[in-house]
Enzyme design. Structure first.
Site, PDB file in Angstrom:
ATOM      1  N   SER A 141       0.866  -1.194   0.000  1.00  0.00           N
ATOM      2  CA  SER A 141       0.000   0.000   0.000  1.00  0.00           C
ATOM      3  C   SER A 141       0.897   1.237   0.000  1.00  0.00           C
ATOM      4  CB  SER A 141      -0.847  -0.020   1.277  1.00  0.00           C
ATOM      5  OG  SER A 141      -1.324   1.265   1.605  1.00  0.00           O
ATOM      6  N   TYR A 154      -1.934  -0.560  10.529  1.00  0.00           N
ATOM      7  CA  TYR A 154      -2.014  -0.963   9.122  1.00  0.00           C
ATOM      8  C   TYR A 154      -0.752  -0.530   8.370  1.00  0.00           C
ATOM      9  CZ  TYR A 154      -3.873  -1.224   4.333  1.00  0.00           C
ATOM     10  OH  TYR A 154      -4.063  -1.504   3.004  1.00  0.00           O
ATOM     11  N   LYS A 158       2.133  -2.767   6.480  1.00  0.00           N
ATOM     12  CA  LYS A 158       2.432  -2.643   5.047  1.00  0.00           C
ATOM     13  C   LYS A 158       3.895  -2.234   4.824  1.00  0.00           C
ATOM     14  CE  LYS A 158      -1.544  -3.839   3.340  1.00  0.00           C
ATOM     15  NZ  LYS A 158      -1.675  -5.052   2.515  1.00  0.00           N
TER      16      LYS A 158
HETATM   17  N1  LIG Z   1      -8.892  -1.099  -1.436  1.00  0.00           N
HETATM   18  C1  LIG Z   1      -7.865  -0.265  -1.336  1.00  0.00           C
HETATM   19  O1  LIG Z   1      -8.004   0.950  -1.522  1.00  0.00           O
HETATM   20  C2  LIG Z   1      -6.481  -0.796  -1.044  1.00  0.00           C
HETATM   21  C3  LIG Z   1      -5.384   0.076  -1.169  1.00  0.00           C
HETATM   22  C4  LIG Z   1      -4.089  -0.401  -0.907  1.00  0.00           C
HETATM   23  C5  LIG Z   1      -3.917  -1.718  -0.534  1.00  0.00           C
HETATM   24  N2  LIG Z   1      -4.990  -2.536  -0.399  1.00  0.00           N
HETATM   25  C6  LIG Z   1      -4.728  -3.934  -0.008  1.00  0.00           C
HETATM   26  O2  LIG Z   1      -5.347  -4.795  -0.929  1.00  0.00           O
HETATM   27  C7  LIG Z   1      -5.682  -6.023  -0.292  1.00  0.00           C
HETATM   28  C8  LIG Z   1      -7.154  -6.323  -0.535  1.00  0.00           C
HETATM   29  O3  LIG Z   1      -7.932  -5.293   0.078  1.00  0.00           O
HETATM   30  P1  LIG Z   1      -9.465  -5.017  -0.318  1.00  0.00           P
HETATM   31  O4  LIG Z   1      -9.629  -3.537  -0.317  1.00  0.00           O
HETATM   32  O5  LIG Z   1      -9.839  -5.786  -1.506  1.00  0.00           O
HETATM   33  O6  LIG Z   1     -10.200  -5.539   1.009  1.00  0.00           O
HETATM   34  P2  LIG Z   1     -11.366  -6.618   1.200  1.00  0.00           P
HETATM   35  O7  LIG Z   1     -12.412  -6.481   0.170  1.00  0.00           O
HETATM   36  O8  LIG Z   1     -11.742  -6.511   2.646  1.00  0.00           O
HETATM   37  O9  LIG Z   1     -10.619  -8.010   0.951  1.00  0.00           O
HETATM   38  C9  LIG Z   1      -9.746  -8.570   1.863  1.00  0.00           C
HETATM   39  C10 LIG Z   1      -9.561 -10.034   1.484  1.00  0.00           C
HETATM   40  O10 LIG Z   1      -8.617 -10.615   2.392  1.00  0.00           O
HETATM   41  C11 LIG Z   1      -9.140 -11.835   2.848  1.00  0.00           C
HETATM   42  N3  LIG Z   1      -8.646 -12.134   4.186  1.00  0.00           N
HETATM   43  C12 LIG Z   1      -8.676 -11.351   5.292  1.00  0.00           C
HETATM   44  N4  LIG Z   1      -8.168 -12.018   6.341  1.00  0.00           N
HETATM   45  C13 LIG Z   1      -7.795 -13.243   5.880  1.00  0.00           C
HETATM   46  C14 LIG Z   1      -7.220 -14.391   6.484  1.00  0.00           C
HETATM   47  N5  LIG Z   1      -6.923 -14.434   7.799  1.00  0.00           N
HETATM   48  N6  LIG Z   1      -6.960 -15.467   5.710  1.00  0.00           N
HETATM   49  C15 LIG Z   1      -7.260 -15.446   4.401  1.00  0.00           C
HETATM   50  N7  LIG Z   1      -7.827 -14.411   3.773  1.00  0.00           N
HETATM   51  C16 LIG Z   1      -8.094 -13.316   4.515  1.00  0.00           C
HETATM   52  C17 LIG Z   1     -10.660 -11.670   2.835  1.00  0.00           C
HETATM   53  O11 LIG Z   1     -11.279 -12.930   2.642  1.00  0.00           O
HETATM   54  P3  LIG Z   1     -12.056 -13.783   3.756  1.00  0.00           P
HETATM   55  O12 LIG Z   1     -12.674 -12.803   4.712  1.00  0.00           O
HETATM   56  O13 LIG Z   1     -13.040 -14.561   2.965  1.00  0.00           O
HETATM   57  O14 LIG Z   1     -11.005 -14.649   4.379  1.00  0.00           O
HETATM   58  C18 LIG Z   1     -10.842 -10.822   1.579  1.00  0.00           C
HETATM   59  O15 LIG Z   1     -10.953 -11.647   0.447  1.00  0.00           O
HETATM   60  C19 LIG Z   1      -5.321  -5.847   1.189  1.00  0.00           C
HETATM   61  O16 LIG Z   1      -4.044  -6.397   1.436  1.00  0.00           O
HETATM   62  C20 LIG Z   1      -5.300  -4.342   1.344  1.00  0.00           C
HETATM   63  O17 LIG Z   1      -4.478  -3.933   2.420  1.00  0.00           O
HETATM   64  C21 LIG Z   1      -6.275  -2.126  -0.643  1.00  0.00           C
END
Ligand SMILES: NC(=O)c1ccc[n+]([C@@H]2O[C@H](COP(=O)([O-])OP(=O)(O)OC[C@H]3O[C@@H](n4cnc5c(N)ncnc54)[C@H](OP(=O)(O)O)[C@@H]3O)[C@@H](O)[C@H]2O)c1
Length: 250
Positions: A141, A154, A158
């Site tokens: 991130s 967080y 990261k």
């Molecule tokens: N959206 C943004 O703006 C953004 C920006 C920068 C970075 N990111 C990064 O991108 C990644 C995805 O984020 P997102 O925004 O798509 O969030 P999200 O929709 O909440 O997705 C998070 C995913 O991680 C999985 N997860 C969480 N805990 C887990 C565990 N213990 N074991 C296995 N799977 C787990 C969840 O699946 P289950 O609950 O089904 O296990 C879900 O599929 C993250 O690493 C986040 O930090 C996001």
């Protein structure tokens, strides 16, 4: 470009929602074989049905990245081998640093840093054992690279993920395994779409040099560059994709 993906198997963690589900659609469009992993298997199976209907080859594996046995079992269940890992599973915790609880800290670091490491290690061990080499893309991130208020746990997780990426790139280059970090800025997904219409969300967009919020499709080129043979001489980097947010004025 990205033609090699047609011969490759991609394991995507956190594929049950948000970016992970979007990444699965991107790789499916480029003809890759997919293994979708997360805890909510029913969500993965719904995505699997959609992608299989579109002609993709998709397996589902249950995975909790905080549980070593689950990581081992999930990584070994993927067939026939793993060429690319998109290490995307993560949790976001918000809150003033004075008030972060030990359990929130642990959950954030256990998932975003320890979990990310355990999955990368299990996949790299398998790549090394099978002599295939491969590419690992850790989803970090922009908070790894610049401080952001209310996101201490967080951001620390990261920053750890981004530095770990460099260490693993160094350690595993000899095995033909590249390790890079994709560092998205704010990306609109179903889960946060409403936020960008609030005064805080609009202020955030106004502070971003390109004055727009990112979409999953904006990550496609950078993700595929790091994952595929197009990036065959790239390892150990952070690649921000943020509309210039990191270079916003102080
Ligand atoms: N959206 C943004 O703006 C953004 C920006 C920068 C970075 N990111 C990064 O991108 C990644 C995805 O984020 P997102 O925004 O798509 O969030 P999200 O929709 O909440 O997705 C998070 C995913 O991680 C999985 N997860 C969480 N805990 C887990 C565990 N213990 N074991 C296995 N799977 C787990 C969840 O699946 P289950 O609950 O089904 O296990 C879900 O599929 C993250 O690493 C986040 O930090 C996001």
């Amino acid at each position: 470009m990205f033609e090699d993906l047609k011969r490759k198997t991609v394991l995507i963690t956190g594929a049950s929602s948000g970016l992970g589900a979007g990444f699965a659609e991107i790789f499916a469009r480029h003809g890759a074989r997919l293994a979708l992993a997360a805890r909510r298997v029913e969500k993965l199976e719904a995505l699997q049905r959609k992608l299989v209907d579109g002609g993709a080859d998709v397996q589902v594996v249950a995975l909790d990245v905080t549980d070593e046995n689950s990581v081992e079992a999930a990584v070994n269940a993927v067939t026939p081998h793993i060429d690319i890992l998109v290490n995307n599973a993560g949790v976001a915790t918000f809150g003033r640093s004075l008030e972060i609880s030990a359990s929130d800290w642990d959950k954030t670091l256990d998932t975003n840093l320890r979990g990310l490491f355990l999955v990368a290690q299990a996949v790299a061990r398998r790549m090394e054992r099978e002599g295939t080499g491969g590419s690992i893309v850790n989803i970090s991130s922009i908070t790894a690279l610049r401080a952001s208020r209310g996101l201490a746990a967080y951001s620390a997780s990261k920053a750890g993920a981004s530095h770990l990426t460099k260490c693993l790139a160094l350690d595993w280059a000899a095995h033909g395994i590249r390790v890079n970090a994709l560092c998205p800025g704010y990306i609109e997904t179903e889960m946060n779409a409403g936020f960008f219409e609030t005064p805080e969300g609009l202020a955030l967009i106004a502070r971003t040099p390109m004055k727009k919020i990112g979409r999953i499709s904006d990550l496609e080129g950078p993700l595929l560059l790091l994952a595929s043979d197009a990036g065959r001489h790239i390892t150990g980097i952070d690649l921000p994709v943020d509309g210039g947010h990191l270079v916003s004025s102080l």
